[in-house]
Scaffold this motif. Structure first.
Motif, PDB file in Angstrom:
ATOM      1  N   UNK A 112       0.818  -1.221   0.000  1.00 37.22           N
ATOM      2  CA  UNK A 112       0.000   0.000   0.000  1.00 37.22           C
ATOM      3  C   UNK A 112       0.847   1.264   0.000  1.00 37.22           C
ATOM      4  N   UNK A 113       2.104   1.151   0.411  1.00 33.90           N
ATOM      5  CA  UNK A 113       2.982   2.325   0.420  1.00 33.90           C
ATOM      6  C   UNK A 113       3.270   2.842  -0.978  1.00 33.90           C
ATOM      7  N   UNK A 114       3.133   1.999  -2.001  1.00 29.39           N
ATOM      8  CA  UNK A 114       3.569   2.385  -3.343  1.00 29.39           C
ATOM      9  C   UNK A 114       2.449   2.483  -4.373  1.00 29.39           C
ATOM     10  N   UNK A 115       1.203   2.195  -3.991  1.00 28.92           N
ATOM     11  CA  UNK A 115       0.117   2.317  -4.963  1.00 28.92           C
ATOM     12  C   UNK A 115      -0.249   3.790  -5.156  1.00 28.92           C
ATOM     13  N   UNK A 116      -0.878   4.103  -6.290  1.00 30.72           N
ATOM     14  CA  UNK A 116      -1.246   5.496  -6.575  1.00 30.72           C
ATOM     15  C   UNK A 116      -2.398   5.973  -5.694  1.00 30.72           C
ATOM     16  N   UNK A 117      -3.390   5.120  -5.480  1.00 26.43           N
ATOM     17  CA  UNK A 117      -4.608   5.518  -4.771  1.00 26.43           C
ATOM     18  C   UNK A 117      -4.951   4.457  -3.732  1.00 26.43           C
ATOM     19  N   UNK A 118      -4.374   4.545  -2.534  1.00 28.39           N
ATOM     20  CA  UNK A 118      -4.608   3.492  -1.543  1.00 28.39           C
ATOM     21  C   UNK A 118      -6.069   3.310  -1.161  1.00 28.39           C
ATOM     22  N   UNK A 119      -6.850   4.379  -1.133  1.00 32.31           N
ATOM     23  CA  UNK A 119      -8.264   4.233  -0.781  1.00 32.31           C
ATOM     24  C   UNK A 119      -8.998   3.393  -1.820  1.00 32.31           C
ATOM     25  N   UNK A 120      -8.712   3.622  -3.095  1.00 31.89           N
ATOM     26  CA  UNK A 120      -9.346   2.824  -4.150  1.00 31.89           C
ATOM     27  C   UNK A 120      -8.865   1.378  -4.111  1.00 31.89           C
ATOM     28  N   UNK A 121      -7.600   1.163  -3.818  1.00 26.40           N
ATOM     29  CA  UNK A 121      -7.072  -0.195  -3.715  1.00 26.40           C
ATOM     30  C   UNK A 121      -7.771  -0.944  -2.579  1.00 26.40           C
ATOM     31  N   UNK A 122      -7.962  -0.297  -1.455  1.00 24.43           N
ATOM     32  CA  UNK A 122      -8.666  -0.928  -0.345  1.00 24.43           C
ATOM     33  C   UNK A 122     -10.115  -1.239  -0.705  1.00 24.43           C
ATOM     34  N   UNK A 123     -10.755  -0.343  -1.445  1.00 23.53           N
ATOM     35  CA  UNK A 123     -12.130  -0.622  -1.897  1.00 23.53           C
ATOM     36  C   UNK A 123     -12.151  -1.857  -2.800  1.00 23.53           C
ATOM     37  N   UNK A 124     -11.159  -1.983  -3.666  1.00 15.53           N
ATOM     38  CA  UNK A 124     -11.099  -3.135  -4.566  1.00 15.53           C
ATOM     39  C   UNK A 124     -10.853  -4.431  -3.785  1.00 15.53           C
ATOM     40  N   UNK A 125      -9.970  -4.394  -2.800  1.00 12.12           N
ATOM     41  CA  UNK A 125      -9.729  -5.596  -2.004  1.00 12.12           C
ATOM     42  C   UNK A 125     -10.980  -5.981  -1.223  1.00 12.12           C
ATOM     43  N   UNK A 126     -11.675  -4.977  -0.708  1.00 13.04           N
ATOM     44  CA  UNK A 126     -12.947  -5.236  -0.014  1.00 13.04           C
ATOM     45  C   UNK A 126     -13.964  -5.847  -0.973  1.00 13.04           C
ATOM     46  N   UNK A 127     -14.016  -5.361  -2.198  1.00 14.49           N
ATOM     47  CA  UNK A 127     -14.983  -5.838  -3.193  1.00 14.49           C
ATOM     48  C   UNK A 127     -14.771  -7.301  -3.532  1.00 14.49           C
TER      49      UNK A 127
END
Length: 210
Positions: A112-127
């Protein structure tokens, strides 16, 4: 290919694989990754560093994603060594190419330290998690001490360029909670024998409501 692209594609994966295999980090991985069970997806699987810690008796299906072709080469080699029939794809965590509620468990370590949009990445993992599914996370990021955070802010602009976009100042557990997970912490500390501005780590489990 420009020098910058060459560095990102050939040097950064090797630097990350080396840095993310430091003894203190490997001890944290060893606490988190063996908890994975069922149908498992790993975000940032490049390098294959976590493969040695998966319990092959508990993992029924394994998929992963990473933006680095070189990193995926390492990951495929590691998966082959474990006898995993792994579905490993190149891509970014902001758009994970799997249907909703596909996995029992998502593993995300030092990514998560290197992704562009951590909030969107977390939403995708939740999805992509099934109801009641678990996000197993271990990350470095924003330190709890103000003097350390000051140095993190000063160093981060240069650090990002050298370390593949890695950020030093991103929150960890609070960000996971903000992604819709109920967080059960496992541990948090500064990594020993590491500069404090680079060494704050938190790891735990994020539960998706069932």
């Amino acid at each position: 290919m420009g020098l910058g692209n060459w560095y990102d594609e050939n040097i950064v994966p090797r630097v990350i694989r080396c840095a993310c295999s430091a003894p203190a980090i490997m001890k944290v991985r060893q606490q988190v990754v063996p908890l994975a069970a069922g149908q498992v997806f790993e975000l940032g699987c490049g390098g294959g560093i976590n493969q040695q810690f998966y319990d092959a008796q508990k993992v029924t299906y394994f998929a992963g994603m990473d933006p680095s072709p070189k990193g995926l080469d390492y990951a495929r080699s590691a998966a082959d060594g474990r006898g995993f029939q792994a579905d490993l794809r190149q891509g970014f965590g902001e758009a994970i190419p799997f249907p909703a509620a596909s996995f029992d468990c998502v593993v995300c370590t030092y990514t998560l330290c290197s992704v562009d949009d951590p909030a969107q990445v977390l939403r995708e993992m939740h999805r992509i998690l099934k109801p009641g599914g678990r996000l197993l996370f271990a990350e470095h990021g924003k330190a709890p001490d103000e003097n350390v955070r000051t140095w993190q802010g000063r160093i981060e602009p240069v650090w990002k360029r050298l370390a593949g976009g890695c950020h030093l100042t991103r929150p960890i557990s609070s960000a996971v909670a903000g992604g819709g997970f109920a967080v059960a912490p496992i541990g948090a500390r500064y990594a020993p024998k590491t500069p404090r501005w680079a060494g704050w780590m938190e790891w735990g489990v994020g539960l998706k409501a069932g």
